[in-house]
Scaffold this motif. Structure first.
Motif, PDB file in Angstrom:
ATOM      1  N   GLU A   1      29.993  28.587 -17.151  1.00  0.00           N
ATOM      2  CA  GLU A   1      29.367  27.268 -17.073  1.00  0.00           C
ATOM      3  C   GLU A   1      28.225  27.191 -18.076  1.00  0.00           C
ATOM      4  OE1 GLU A   1      28.133  26.320 -13.122  1.00  0.00           O
ATOM      5  OE2 GLU A   1      30.070  26.884 -12.250  1.00  0.00           O
TER       6      GLU A   1
ATOM      7  N   ARG B   1      25.322  26.137 -17.563  1.00  0.00           N
ATOM      8  CA  ARG B   1      24.119  26.649 -16.893  1.00  0.00           C
ATOM      9  C   ARG B   1      23.985  28.150 -17.105  1.00  0.00           C
ATOM     10  NH1 ARG B   1      24.020  29.342 -12.553  1.00  0.00           N
ATOM     11  NH2 ARG B   1      26.089  28.698 -11.894  1.00  0.00           N
ATOM     12  N   GLU B   2      25.102  28.881 -17.002  1.00  0.00           N
ATOM     13  CA  GLU B   2      25.079  30.330 -17.198  1.00  0.00           C
ATOM     14  C   GLU B   2      24.726  30.684 -18.638  1.00  0.00           C
ATOM     15  OE1 GLU B   2      28.945  31.612 -15.993  1.00  0.00           O
ATOM     16  OE2 GLU B   2      28.634  31.049 -13.910  1.00  0.00           O
TER      17      GLU B   2
ATOM     18  N   GLU C   1      20.952  30.165 -19.061  1.00  0.00           N
ATOM     19  CA  GLU C   1      20.208  31.243 -18.405  1.00  0.00           C
ATOM     20  C   GLU C   1      20.260  32.522 -19.230  1.00  0.00           C
ATOM     21  OE1 GLU C   1      21.881  31.598 -14.509  1.00  0.00           O
ATOM     22  OE2 GLU C   1      20.916  29.769 -13.771  1.00  0.00           O
TER      23      GLU C   1
END
Length: 134
Positions: A31, A33-34, A37
């Motif tokens: 994703e 988001r990953e 991060e």
């Protein structure tokens, strides 16, 4: 238009057709988001002693472009209509500002490849502005 469930079923069928079985709730890839991060962790681990100085210089360039764009906004607020030349220049400057802010964020998140790609087109827009003004 597909629903999320229909899209998920279609993607699973495509993976299955290619020999990859996915368990329920499992997905291929990562994703966004990953990725962000991971990039933030990588950025903190890097030692970039002069990055803050380069960002300061970059911010000065961005400030100059914003000031130039402000000249056109003052003209608009004064009620003087802009001609096609001024409108075109105003829109190019707006594009440079938007791209420059994006580049700054990409650099700070260590998405350097994406920042370089965007920087290439932004540099071309800056060359156009110089050619037009000169």
């Amino acid at each position: 238009m597909l629903t999320k469930a229909e899209l998920d079923a279609w993607l699973r069928a495509q993976w299955a057709r290619r020999g990859h079985q996915l368990a329920d709730g499992e997905r291929h890839g990562v994703e966004v988001r990953e990725l962000v991060e991971h990039s933030a962790e990588r950025a903190q681990a890097r030692e970039l002693p002069y990055l803050d100085l380069w960002i300061l210089m970059y911010d000065e360039m961005l400030s100059w472009v914003l000031s130039l764009q402000g000249v056109f906004q003052i003209r608009m607020k004064a009620g003087r209509p802009m001609g096609d030349f001024e409108k075109a220049l105003f829109l190019i400057l707006a594009r440079i500002v938007a791209d420059s802010i994006s580049i700054r964020h990409l650099i700070l998140l260590c998405f350097d490849t994406s920042a370089r790609t965007l920087l290439r087109s932004t540099a071309e827009y800056l060359e156009v502005v110089v050619a037009i003004i000169d």
